[in-house]
Each structure stands twice: as C-alpha cells, then as structure tokens.
Design a protein around this motif. Structure first.
Motif, mmCIF file in Angstrom:
data_model
loop_
_atom_site.group_PDB
_atom_site.id
_atom_site.type_symbol
_atom_site.label_atom_id
_atom_site.label_comp_id
_atom_site.label_asym_id
_atom_site.label_seq_id
_atom_site.Cartn_x
_atom_site.Cartn_y
_atom_site.Cartn_z
ATOM 1 N N GLN A 336 0.797 -1.020 0.099
ATOM 2 C CA GLN A 336 0.050 0.133 -0.018
ATOM 3 C C GLN A 336 0.659 1.217 0.058
ATOM 4 O OE1 GLN A 336 -2.314 -0.954 3.252
ATOM 5 N NE2 GLN A 336 -3.961 -1.926 2.241
ATOM 6 N N LYS A 339 2.361 1.936 -3.279
ATOM 7 C CA LYS A 339 1.235 2.696 -4.071
ATOM 8 C C LYS A 339 1.326 4.307 -4.128
ATOM 9 C CE LYS A 339 -1.257 -1.620 -5.095
ATOM 10 N NZ LYS A 339 -2.425 -2.381 -4.491
ATOM 11 N N TRP A 342 4.448 5.950 -5.256
ATOM 12 C CA TRP A 342 4.353 5.964 -6.851
ATOM 13 C C TRP A 342 3.254 6.848 -7.145
ATOM 14 C CZ3 TRP A 342 -0.299 4.748 -10.012
ATOM 15 C CH2 TRP A 342 0.119 4.726 -11.136
ATOM 16 N N ARG A 343 2.198 7.166 -6.489
ATOM 17 C CA ARG A 343 1.222 8.064 -6.984
ATOM 18 C C ARG A 343 1.806 9.507 -6.634
ATOM 19 N NH1 ARG A 343 -3.117 7.347 -10.097
ATOM 20 N NH2 ARG A 343 -1.524 8.399 -11.058
ATOM 21 N N ARG A 353 4.393 -5.681 -5.515
ATOM 22 C CA ARG A 353 3.556 -6.640 -5.717
ATOM 23 C C ARG A 353 3.707 -7.675 -4.516
ATOM 24 N NH1 ARG A 353 2.079 -6.584 -11.528
ATOM 25 N NH2 ARG A 353 1.444 -8.859 -11.085
ATOM 26 N N GLU A 404 -2.501 -14.465 -1.390
ATOM 27 C CA GLU A 404 -2.643 -13.178 -1.691
ATOM 28 C C GLU A 404 -3.778 -12.463 -0.362
ATOM 29 O OE1 GLU A 404 -3.516 -11.430 -5.428
ATOM 30 O OE2 GLU A 404 -3.593 -9.354 -4.774
ATOM 31 N N TYR A 408 -3.465 -9.746 3.276
ATOM 32 C CA TYR A 408 -4.423 -8.778 3.570
ATOM 33 C C TYR A 408 -5.250 -9.344 4.808
ATOM 34 C CZ TYR A 408 -3.357 -6.377 -0.315
ATOM 35 O OH TYR A 408 -2.330 -5.544 -1.412
ATOM 36 N N LEU B 79 -7.784 -9.342 -3.097
ATOM 37 C CA LEU B 79 -7.265 -10.136 -4.581
ATOM 38 C C LEU B 79 -7.140 -9.235 -5.472
ATOM 39 C CD1 LEU B 79 -9.528 -13.285 -4.708
ATOM 40 C CD2 LEU B 79 -7.071 -13.120 -3.961
ATOM 41 N N GLY B 80 -5.990 -9.429 -6.479
ATOM 42 C CA GLY B 80 -5.976 -8.582 -7.736
ATOM 43 C C GLY B 80 -5.517 -7.144 -7.256
ATOM 44 N N MET B 81 -4.805 -6.960 -6.238
ATOM 45 C CA MET B 81 -4.317 -5.609 -5.806
ATOM 46 C C MET B 81 -3.205 -5.051 -6.714
ATOM 47 S SD MET B 81 -6.613 -4.830 -3.113
ATOM 48 C CE MET B 81 -7.301 -4.112 -4.435
ATOM 49 N N ASP B 82 -3.093 -5.402 -7.827
ATOM 50 C CA ASP B 82 -1.757 -4.959 -8.503
ATOM 51 C C ASP B 82 -2.413 -3.949 -9.805
ATOM 52 O OD1 ASP B 82 0.009 -6.117 -7.051
ATOM 53 O OD2 ASP B 82 -0.128 -7.950 -7.898
ATOM 54 N N GLU B 84 -4.541 -0.193 -11.200
ATOM 55 C CA GLU B 84 -5.134 1.136 -11.031
ATOM 56 C C GLU B 84 -6.749 0.904 -11.141
ATOM 57 O OE1 GLU B 84 -4.175 5.302 -11.330
ATOM 58 O OE2 GLU B 84 -2.764 4.143 -12.904
ATOM 59 N N ASN B 295 -5.106 1.191 -2.338
ATOM 60 C CA ASN B 295 -5.088 -0.006 -3.054
ATOM 61 C C ASN B 295 -5.115 -0.005 -4.486
ATOM 62 O OD1 ASN B 295 -4.492 -1.536 -0.635
ATOM 63 N ND2 ASN B 295 -6.660 -1.927 -0.377
ATOM 64 N N VAL B 296 -5.770 0.997 -4.994
ATOM 65 C CA VAL B 296 -5.998 1.164 -6.378
ATOM 66 C C VAL B 296 -5.122 2.384 -6.740
ATOM 67 C CG1 VAL B 296 -7.978 -0.294 -6.860
ATOM 68 C CG2 VAL B 296 -8.259 2.183 -6.247
ATOM 69 N N SER B 297 -4.163 2.775 -5.915
ATOM 70 C CA SER B 297 -3.230 3.912 -6.409
ATOM 71 C C SER B 297 -4.033 5.337 -6.541
ATOM 72 C CB SER B 297 -2.320 3.408 -7.425
ATOM 73 O OG SER B 297 -1.582 2.523 -7.276
#
Lengths: 426, 426
Positions: A336, A339, A342-343, A353, A404, A408, B79-82, B84, B295-297
């Motif tokens: 987290q 991210k 990065w943002r 990842r 994964e 969390y 899940l699938g947290m990679d 945006e 999580n979604v940046s």
C-alpha cells in the motif's frame, strides 16, 4: 519433536526470488535433520514409509522473518500515535522502557510479547530489548523457551536520553554489554543469539561506538540499529556528526555498518544514493518497516530502488512504531505504501507486488539468519501452516490467490502450526 | 428485544464533535423506545428497577457507519490488488459482478457478506449491489433479516461497461430501477432502504441521468455514487462531459449532487476548491475510503480540509477497493494516510487524530442515516459492546487509550454485542 526425517502434505507456496511464486498444490515438503530436503509433487519411492503429517487443503509457507521489533514497546502498541519520531521517543518510549529495570514488570510484559510472537507466523526475529541487562536475559529465556529463532540486543545508550534510562558513560555501557554477552554465553541458548544494538547515532557517543566495535570483533557479533528514518532525526545526526558523509557513514566510521559483520539497519526511508551504494558494498540488510514509517510520519522508503540494486531487503514490524507483530499486515502495508509513493512522490518507482513483499518477509529477511525463508533444499525447515478456511468465499481460488488473501487478512487465527528449524513449536 | 426501556452498564466513550471524546467510566447508557435517553454516571432515581445489562469493564461505543461498500465485491476482497482503478474494474470487478445474474451464486456470496457485516462493529451502511434487480432484493432480504440499518442500491450502468453487464439502454436501466423500487415497497422492510445508485459518470449516459433524476424525485430517494477518485478516471469524466465545470458538476447538472436529496459521494481524493465549495453548498456527504485509495493507487483525500470547511465526512470501507469491512481498520488507515499526505504531499494539512477518525466513523457518517452515531439524547440507540481483554497489557490503560488500541486492533473478536436502534442484533 526433532525427528530426523518427516513429511508435511499441503498446498506449498514460497519464493526463490523476488517477484515469482513457486507453487506445489497438495505436495510434500520433506524435513531431514531440521533442513528442507525438498518439495515433491509425488513422494519418491525412497521416502515410502516415512510418516506424513496431513495438512491437506492448508497453505504451507516459509516462516516469516521480522528484521526489526522492539519487545519492550509491545505494551504500548497502538497507543500515542499522534507524534513524530523524536517526540514519540521522549513521550511514549523512554518512560515505558525505563520500567524494565523492574524484573517483575519486565516478566509480565515480555511474557505477553513472547506469547503473541509465538502464535504469529514469525519464526525468526531481530529484537531490541532495553538497556537493562537482566531484563534482556529474561526476554531471551522466554524466547528460547518459545523455540523461536531470534537475535536479541541489549540496547546501548549513553547520551541524548533521559537520565533515568541512560547508561551514564560509554565505559559503563560497554561493561554492561560485555557482562550481558558473558551471561548469554553461560546460558548456552540453542535458538537465541545476542546482537549488538547501539540504539541509533544520537544516543551513542563516539567513545561508546569505539568500544562497541571492539566488543563486536571480540565476540563476533552481528549488529542492528536504525538508519535514515525521519527527517528531523537525520538533521540531528548531521549536527552530531558533521564529519560523516551521510547517516550510514556515521556508523561506518566506527566499523559498525556491515564491513565485518552481518548488520541490519531499520527504515532507510531517506537513504540517498551514497548511502544506498555503501549498503550495497557492505552487504547491509535493510529492515523495511512501512507501518512504522506511516505512524511516526517518516515517509515511504524507496524499496523498489533497493530491490533493483540487489540490496538485501526484509520486513520489520517495528512494534511499537508499527502497531502489530503480524508480518502479513506489514506486507500489506508495504504494498500500500509503495502505491502511494508511486502516485504522490515518484512515478519512476513502480509499486510493490504481492510476490515481492512475500519474498521480503521470507527469504529476503530470512537470509540474515542463514539459509532461512525458502523451501529450497538445505534451507532451515521453518514452516507455517495456514488454515484459511475462516475467510469464506463463493468462488474457486487458486493457491496464489489464497496466499494473496492471507497477506491482507491472516492473523494468529490462521496459524495452525509452526516449525522452526524442524522443531514444531506450535 | 425491543423493550421500551433498558440500560447498559460499561465504559462509555463517544464523540459529539470531531476531535473530542466524551467519556463516562463504568456509566449507564439508557435506551428508551429505541433511542438514547442519556448517559449517566449514577442512575437517576426515576430509573430504579429497570434491568441493567452488565457490560462492566467493556467499552460501549456508538455503532459504526460504513458510507461506502460494494457487497458483490466482497468475494474478491484482498485479491488482484496490482492494478489502478479503471483496469481493476475491467479485470476484477465487472466479471465478478456479472455472476450475480445467477441467484444461487448471489445467495452464496451475499450470505457470506451479510454474516460478516453482522459480526462487525458496523450498524449502518450504504451499500452498492449490482445492476441485477433480483439479486439486489435478495441482498436486501438478508440485510433486513440481519437487522442492520442499511441503504442498498441497485446499480445503474448503460455505457462503458462490458455488454454482459450493461443494462443496454437508459430506458431499460430506468425501467428496471422503477420495478426494483416498487418491489422494495412491497417488501415493507423495516431497516433496509433503497438508494439511487448511478455507478459513476463514465457508466451513465445523460439520458439515464435525466431518468434517474425523475425517479429520485418521484420516490424521494437518497443518492450514492463515486467522485474524483482516481486521476485517470477524472480525465475520462472530463472527456465525457466537457461541459461540466468539474467532476461533481457533472452530477449536479442533472440534480443528482445533493441539491434535493441526501447524497453521499465516495472518495473525493482529488476534489478541487470548486468541488469542495459545491459539496458544502449542497450538503453532500463524503465517504472517505483511505484503504481503497491506497490499494487502487488513487492517492490521499484532503480530509483535514473537508473537516475545516465543515463538510459532512464519514468513513467507507469500499470493499473490495478496500479489503475489509472492518471500520476500525479503516480508521487506522485514515490516520496513517493523513500522516503520509502531511509528510509527502502537503504540510499545511495536519494529520488526523484518533478522536477525529472515530467521529467520522460514528457521528460524521452516521448522520447520513438521521440521528445516528452519538450517545446524545434522542440519537438512535446504535451501540457496540467491545470486549478488549484479548489484547493483554502489563500497565494501566484509561478508556481513551483502550479505544485508541481498538482502532488499530479490533476485529469481530472484540464485538461482544451490538444494538441497532435499540434492537439487539448480536
């Protein structure tokens, strides 16, 4: 418990390198003499007749390595989280650590710490105690009994801390440390090792650092400390050590920055290129502590950069800068925070990842303890059995997805069994 | 259970305003006709003889309000947290939401969601379902049975989503919505209300928005949607609605931005001054979703600014952008994210404190449901009883400190009992 050879059956997942999971569904993980003999899809003929412990449908992962945690701060985890580092040390940390002069208090607190660390998915840890020799030994006794593989440090401080906690002089701090090390030698612990622990540059005089270097060489000790955590701390180090080129150099000038001994430095949030280069040369391990770096407003370490440089990076819970000993939570925070970095801060460094933070929490940090944190042959048999059935879901999930989710959500409820060096400790 | 008057005894803590706890140690919290009658240090003579439920030594806090959560996404939380936002919608969200066409799948998934929401400290929630009318009714049936106070929306989408999920036309989307509302009216739910739910501007044509406005007025419905979440999303809205002054104005042009009805907008990470001003004028509620925004940046919302402006700000878990329905975790994330924002992005906005995020998760968001989220007289009797004994500690902790720990650690294990509008649901 230390049978010379035994087998676990379950859904095996681990990493050999950052960024790639190795998966063996319903496979066999074989332990021989406390080490991993191998991972097998079907059991070889030669292993017929060896008893198989049934963890079918459960996840088998390498034990997690916590590269940075303060045992005496466990009592106030999640409290007083409205301050930056230096104020937080003075208001929360030092008064609490002073209580460990009293062994009754220390026992009460360290029993809680040890019990919870034992129930967690952590099998290895680098632990700060306090300046108190006796309380530190007590902590080591408890950890030894728990069977975890730990390195524990009596903290050194002879300046810039309250009188009630200071060791008074470099000489006294060094003498206490030697006495502690000799006590530890008499204890003949199997799983608990001493580690040299100058708290950080601001709390150690040059004279103390020189003494610690001698002790380090004499007893061949590894080293742990703090590095480039918080902006005000870094400015302070610059004032205190104007001759140092950068924060890490202030350790290196005394030979306490990885040159002669395995060394782990916590944080490295604001390490510049020179510091990164020096850590690489000296093979310093970095304990990335993302939650702590949020909680005391330090910032976000450039972990992607460290990985690209091939530095050793592990994860630290840094209780009580971090609130929890749960390294799954620390992994989630690492993703987290990366991210947000990065943002908000630097789009050139891609977010971390799941496969990368998992590597960091297992093999990345585990290697500070030797061959730890992977299921490659010859690695220490550190295994955590995760029962993920509490987290119901309506759809099929493959092993990687189940892992994964663990990052969390997993806590001590998911930890069904735990092995350290082949010994079942839970 | 809905006795006309009863009393809870315990350690009471709540907020009337952001930033200040009200505390009554071992006090009495009196419920009359489903409403708070008052908090008392000693019981008034007139209440003698009324049975007292003994929660001594436990924390009594107002129920938490989740202003933004997607029920069908609960299945893939963590899940699938990679990815945006926009990629994440296409890869993770839309394929999963499409499954809710099948009622068997919907029942399996929504039962898990409802069971876990019931076990949590949440008493009120604004919930997105999917575009499917029948599955949305099924979800509402389950929530009604659980006794939670919720607003649930059948989602509207007629563009920019896969064919398998689109409602095809504005006309069809509107017709389905009217039919759903009429079905809801027939159900005569006591605790479960419909809320109009255009997913977000990119998935709703102008024609659909016009239709929804008519429906909103005809049935006097509140509204929920998404606003200024992610940079690429905002750029897209600008392309789609060049005439709108800012993202929120794209809703306001259709009268769906709080002008006529209670409206809650999730995220507001990148709201500019004009948008903040309009939200203030229109009394829009903001659902701050800090974990999802990591999580979604998306970034970090300027919550301090919202509070200073006197906007209505609550907390949203935003599962599955956020991973967990646990609003204590969301509070911790709100504090942590605000510290990173202060450190990295904008030092003019001070980090949030425990007393502020707790207010947001109780009264701040609760007011979207009426007089909810406080123990002031006349407020709905929404109470969560927290047993914090699992988290052992060696020292004395006062009530405020115990609550601060809950923010960082509490999960369903701590929730010992729960009341919604005076009804004991757990």
């Amino acid at each position: 418990m230390n049978e010379s050879i035994f087998i676990l059956q379950g859904d095996i997942i681990y990493t050999k390198e950052a960024g790639k999971f190795e998966i063996c569904e319903n496979g066999y993980l074989v332990c021989e003499q406390g080490k991993v003999k191998g991972v097998y899809r079907t059991l070889p003929f030669t292993l017929g007749g060896i008893p198989v412990r049934d963890y079918k449908g459960k996840l088998l992962i390498p034990g997690l390595a916590d590269l940075h945690i303060h045992a005496p701060q466990y009592s106030f985890r999640g409290l007083g989280m409205d301050m930056e580092l230096l104020e937080w040390l003075n208001v929360n940390t030092f008064p609490e650590e002073a209580k460990y002069r009293e062994l009754d208090y220390a026992r009460k607190a360290y029993e809680i710490f040890t019990e919870n660390l034992k129930k967690s998915a952590t099998t290895r840890a680098c632990i700060f105690a306090t300046v108190h020799r006796e309380a530190t030994l007590l902590l080591m006794d408890l950890l030894e009994e728990a069977g975890l593989g730990t390195m524990v440090g009596k903290v050194n401080m002879d300046r810039n801390c309250p009188d009630y906690l200071s060791e008074g002089s470099a000489k006294n701090s060094a003498a206490e440390t030697v006495e502690w090390i000799q006590d530890v030698e008499h204890k003949k612990y199997k799983y608990t090792r001493p580690i040299l622990t100058p708290r950080f540059i601001p709390s150690c005089t040059d004279e103390l650092m020189e003494n610690l270097k001698k002790i380090q060489l004499r007893y061949s000790l590894p080293v742990q400390s703090h590095l480039s955590e918080n902006i005000s701390e870094i400015a302070w180090v610059k004032e205190l050590c104007p001759q140092a080129e950068f924060y890490g150099d202030a350790y290196d000038r005394f030979g306490l920055f990885g040159a002669d001994a395995p060394t782990v430095m916590a944080h490295c949030v604001h390490s510049d290129e020179r510091e990164i280069e020096r850590m690489k040369e000296n093979k310093v391990f970095i304990a990335h502590c993302p939650e702590s770096n949020m909680n005391v407003s330090s910032g976000i370490a450039p972990v992607r950069r460290f990985l690209e440089e091939g530095l050793h990076v592990g994860i630290g819970s840094d209780v009580a800068g971090g609130t929890t000993e749960n390294l799954f939570t620390a992994m989630a925070h690492a993703v987290q925070a990366s991210k947000l970095r990065w943002r908000i801060q630097d789009e050139s460094l891609k977010p971390l990842r799941a496969e990368e933070v998992f590597y960091m929490a297992t093999k990345g940090g585990g290697e500070f303890f030797g061959k730890v944190g992977s299921f490659e042959p010859g690695y220490e048999f550190d295994v955590v059995v995760l029962n993920d059935s509490r987290l119901k879901h309506p759809q099929y999930l493959d092993i990687q997805k189940r892992l994964e989710r663990m990052i969390y959500f997993a806590d001590d409820r998911e930890v069904e069994a735990k092995y350290v060096g082949g010994r079942k400790v839970l």
